[in-house]
Design a protein around this motif. Structure first.
Motif, short mmCIF file in Angstrom:
data_model
loop_
_atom_site.label_atom_id
_atom_site.label_comp_id
_atom_site.label_asym_id
_atom_site.label_seq_id
_atom_site.Cartn_x
_atom_site.Cartn_y
_atom_site.Cartn_z
N ILE A 1 -2.48 -5.66 -0.90
CA ILE A 1 -2.31 -4.31 -0.37
C ILE A 1 -1.28 -4.32 0.75
N LEU A 2 -1.27 -5.37 1.55
CA LEU A 2 -0.32 -5.45 2.66
C LEU A 2 1.12 -5.46 2.16
N THR A 3 1.41 -6.24 1.13
CA THR A 3 2.79 -6.29 0.63
C THR A 3 3.19 -4.99 -0.05
N LEU A 4 2.27 -4.39 -0.80
CA LEU A 4 2.61 -3.13 -1.45
C LEU A 4 2.77 -2.00 -0.43
N ASN A 5 1.93 -1.99 0.61
CA ASN A 5 2.07 -0.97 1.64
C ASN A 5 3.29 -1.21 2.52
N ALA A 6 3.69 -2.45 2.67
CA ALA A 6 4.91 -2.73 3.44
C ALA A 6 6.12 -2.12 2.75
N SER A 7 6.17 -2.21 1.43
CA SER A 7 7.29 -1.59 0.72
C SER A 7 7.22 -0.07 0.82
#
Length: 189
Positions: A74-80
C-alpha cells in the motif's frame, strides 16, 4: 490555506505533505483494521488464545507480523498516487511555490505555452519523469504483492531433461518401455 497564502520551501512542503497525508491516512487505517480482524479470526490465533498466551504475545507473534506484509504494498502504491496528486496540485498552481523548489507539475503547466508554439521538448522531461517514477513505484508495489501472496507461489523444480520428457510423454497406441518383457535370450515378448 495552510500557510496563510504564503508559500516558502519548508511551509510549502509541509502543507503539501499534510494535505496528502490527510487524504491517505483513512485508507491505511481501513486496511490495517481489516487485516487485523482477518488475522484474529485465524485458527492459530485461536489456538494461542486457548493455550493461554498473553494478548501482547499474540499481537507480536501473529497479528503484527502478518499484518505488516500488506503495508509495503500500500505504501508504494500510495506513494505513486501522492506524486501524481502533488504534480496535479503544482499544475493547477496550488503546490509548492515555484521560486522555492522545483516541481514537475508547475514545469508542465509552464511548458503548455511552449507546446502550442512548437517547442514540445520542454514538457517532455517533466512528464517523462512523472511517468517513470510513478511506473517504477507501481511495479515495485505489484512485485511486493506477488511476493506476499501465497497463492501465487509455485513449487520450484529442477530443470527438465529430454529423458524426463520422454518418460512422461504418452503416444496413443504405443507400448510403454515398462510393458515390454525380455526373455533370457534377449527377445522381446
Amino acid at each position: 490555506m495552510l500557510n496563510g497564502g504564503e508559500s516558502s520551501l519548508k511551509g510549502g512542503i509541509m502543507a503539501a505533505a499534510l494535505s496528502i497525508t490527510v487524504i491517505f491516512v483513512p485508507q491505511y487505517l481501513r486496511v490495517v483494521r481489516a487485516e487485523t480482524v482477518r488475522i484474529k479470526a485465524e485458527a492459530y490465533v485461536e489456538s494461542a488464545r486457548v493455550i493461554g498466551a498473553s494478548h501482547w504475545r499474540i499481537m507480536s507473534r501473529h497479528v503484527f507480523r502478518n499484518a505488516t506484509r500488506t503495508l509495503p504494498l500500500i505504501l508504494t502504491l500510495n506513494a505513486s498516487e501522492a506524486i501524481l496528486t502533488l504534480a496535479g496540485l503544482g499544475f493547477l498552481g496550488f503546490g509548492i511555490e515555484p521560486t522555492a523548489a522545483a516541481e514537475w507539475g508547475y514545469d508542465l503547466q509552464k511548458s503548455l505555452s511552449d507546446v502550442t508554439s512548437g517547442i514540445w521538448w520542454t514538457s517532455l522531461f517533466p512528464g517523462l519523469a512523472i511517468v517513470l517514477v510513478v511506473l517504477g513505484l507501481t511495479l515495485v508495489g505489484e512485485s511486493l504483492n506477488d511476493l506476499a501472496d501465497p497463492r501465487l507461489r509455485t513449487r520450484r523444480r529442477g530443470p527438465t531433461t529430454a529423458a524426463d520428457v520422454a518418460e512422461t510423454s504418452v503416444v496413443p497406441g504405443a507400448i510403454a518401455a515398462d510393458d515390454l518383457y525380455v526373455d533370457e535370450k534377449g527377445a522381446e515378448l
